[in-house]
Every structure is written in structure tokens, then in C-alpha cells.
Design an enzyme around this catalytic site. Structure first.
Site, PDB file in Angstrom:
ATOM      1  N   SER A  19       0.945  -1.284   0.067  1.00 12.45           N
ATOM      2  CA  SER A  19       0.073   0.020  -0.014  1.00 12.45           C
ATOM      3  C   SER A  19       0.991   1.308  -0.047  1.00 12.45           C
ATOM      4  O   SER A  19       1.767   1.361  -0.983  1.00 12.45           O
ATOM      5  CB  SER A  19      -1.034   0.023   1.402  1.00 12.45           C
ATOM      6  N   GLU A  42     -12.249   9.514 -12.619  1.00 13.69           N
ATOM      7  CA  GLU A  42     -12.655  10.366 -13.682  1.00 13.69           C
ATOM      8  C   GLU A  42     -11.624  10.251 -14.920  1.00 13.69           C
ATOM      9  O   GLU A  42     -11.203   9.166 -14.972  1.00 13.69           O
ATOM     10  CB  GLU A  42     -12.435  11.712 -13.037  1.00 13.69           C
ATOM     11  N   HIS A  70      -3.904  -0.383  -4.721  1.00  8.15           N
ATOM     12  CA  HIS A  70      -5.315  -0.708  -4.670  1.00  8.15           C
ATOM     13  C   HIS A  70      -5.892  -0.340  -6.037  1.00  8.15           C
ATOM     14  O   HIS A  70      -6.857   0.231  -6.135  1.00  8.15           O
ATOM     15  CB  HIS A  70      -5.947   0.309  -3.535  1.00  8.15           C
TER      16      HIS A  70
END
Length: 287
Positions: free
Chosen positions: A144, A162, A186
Site C-alpha cells: 500500500s 474520472e 489498490h
């Protein structure tokens, strides 16, 4: 540049013991098969492993560090030490410096990548870790936030879902373990393709690497990226990008054009040649 000195073996368990840089997309399995964590453990030396855990990206470093300590001790590691750094001055602690000189592996946990870099960047401790990892003397893993810091350029934050635009990726300087890549973690789980594309538009000399949860992009000295885990690793190669309007758009939220990118979606057992910029399917895939 990356200068790790080993060969890759693609067999499943038992895992090879050769060192690697392991970039984990986060949320790796800590309970059941623990495939990625087992691979780290074996590459750290198995029963002879001396592992340093760096949980300083977390706001609760003691709790998170203890969790990984228990996992690796249960696997049978010889020594597991938590380097609970909360101030940059601690990076000069002689005892921790000595442990990092003799350890076989370092594991950087998740949390906040800006916090991690603010504590470790340009310190004697991080210089030692980087040097030993690049020389193939230790296995280095980051999950992460610990994955996000691996390149010279780092995605420090931003949005998702987006179209690519300049406001979507907040960039900062990472730890430079593998300088030529920009990592996003992720990846598909949080719909971050546009964010990584936005980062590549601004840094077209880098290679974008998006890593899903419970998935690892593993680098050794053979110049190949190897994929292990349950998800995918997305490689965005802008080497032949013919056009982008990122310098021309006036509004930071305006859509970006990126022409002639090459995109690879890699799954367990796939490889990517960093020098030749091409993917290599596995001869056999066992799941």
C-alpha cells in the site's frame, strides 16, 4: 537504476530464497494462504530470516507493526524487529543501524506515503536500506503506502474514477528504490487507472505500474517484473507516446489526451521485460 543480483523462479510453494523487491498493492492475505507474505518470508531467508518492520507510514505503528511481527514469527523467522520510527532523529539510532546492516529483509507497511517519506527520505537508515536492496543483499517489500514510495516520483494522493486530468494525481518525491517506475496501489479495486494515466502524462519518461490488492509486482536483477497473487498488475508504457496535451490545457480538471500508449494487463505468472518493454506470458500457470 535497479541493480539487484539474482534470477527468478516461477514455481509456487516452496518459494525461492533469492532476494527481490516486492511491491504489494495492499490488502494482502494475512489469514489464509498468505501467498505473498510466505514468498517474502522465504526470500528473507526462511528460518534464518532477520526481518525489520518499518510501520512508520501508519498512524498506529505499534499495532500494525505487531501484527506483521506475529505473522512472520509464526512462520518461523529467526528475528523480527519493529523499527517504530516517529522522529527523523531515530533514523540515526546506532542499534537500528546495526540491525539493518545485518538483517535479511525489510518490510514497509501501509498508511500514509507522505508520512513515510517525511520520516525516512534522505536519512542514513533509508540510504542503507536502498543500497542493500539495489545490491540484492536484502529482500525489500512495501505494501500500500509502502508500495507507493518505491519510485523516484510518487503519487501522494488524488482522486479516482474520472477522465485523466492534472488535478487527479498529487505528485511528490518517493524513496527511489526503483527510480524508473511510478506505482499506484489498490489499483482496479479503487478505480485508479485515470490517476496513473494522469501521473504518466506529466512524467512520460517513467513506467506506470498499477497493482491490485493481494497482488505483488516482484523485481529481481534479471530485469523482469514478475506477478504473483490474485489480481492484476497494469503496466503503462509511454515510451512511444506521440502526443499529450497536458502542457496545453488551461484548467487542471480539463481532460488529458494521451496518444499511442501501450498497456499490459498481467496476471499471476506473467512477466514484463523492463529493458525490452514487452510482456512475457508464462509457459505454464498453476493456480
Amino acid at each position: 537504476m535497479l541493480r539487484l543480483e539474482s534470477q527468478f523462479l516461477t514455481e509456487r510453494m516452496p518459494q525461492p530464497t533469492k532476494t527481490a523487491v516486492m511491491i504489494i498493492g495492499g490488502a494482502e492475505d494475512k489469514v489464509h494462504g498468505r501467498e505473498i507474505l510466505h514468498s517474502f518470508f522465504y526470500r528473507a531467508g526462511g528460518a534464518d530470516a532477520r526481518i525489520a518492520i518499518l510501520p512508520c507510514a501508519s498512524r498506529e505503528p505499534a499495532i500494525l507493526g505487531s501484527r506483521y511481527q506475529s505473522i512472520f514469527e509464526d512462520m518461523g523467522a529467526k528475528t523480527v524487529a519493529i523499527l517504530d520510527i516517529r522522529d527523523r532523529d531515530q533514523c540515526e539510532d546506532p542499534a537500528w543501524q546495526e540491525f539493518l546492516e545485518d538483517c535479511t529483509a525489510v518490510f514497509m507497511t501501509g498508511g500514509d506515503q507522505l508520512r513515510l517519506c517525511s520520516l525516512l527520505a534522505d536519512t542514513p537508515m533509508m540510504d542503507k536500506v536502498r543500497m542493500r536492496a539495489q545490491r540484492g543483499q536484502i529482500t525489500l517489500a512495501g505494501t500500500s503506502a509502502g508500495a507507493a514510495v518505491m519510485g523516484h516520483h510518487m503519487i501522494a494522493g488524488g482522486g479516482s474514477g474520472e477522465h485523466p486530468n492534472r488535478s487527479l494525481s498529487d505528485m511528490a518525491i518517493g524513496l527511489g528504490i526503483i527510480p524508473e517506475i511510478i506505482v499506484d496501489q489498490h489499483f482496479h479495486n479503487r478505480n485508479r487507472m485515470a490517476r496513473l494515466l494522469s501521473a504518466i502524462a506529466v512524467n512520460p519518461d517513467r513506467l506506470g505500474v498499477g497493482i491490485d490488492e493481494d497482488t505483488c509486482a516482484l523485481f529481481e536483477g534479471d530485469g523482469l517484473l514478475h506477478v504473483i497473487g490474485k489480481g492484476t498488475v497494469t503496466v503503462i508504457d509511454p515510451k512511444k507516446m506521440s502526443y499529450t496535451n497536458q502542457c496545453l490545457v488551461e484548467e487542471s480538471t480539463s481532460p488529458l489526451s494521451l496518444h499511442d500508449l501501450r498497456v499490459h494487463i498481467l496476471t499471476h505468472g506473467d512477466r514484463y521485460d523492463l529493458k525490452r518493454r514487452e510482456s512475457i506470458p508464462p509457459e505454464t500457470v498453476s493456480r
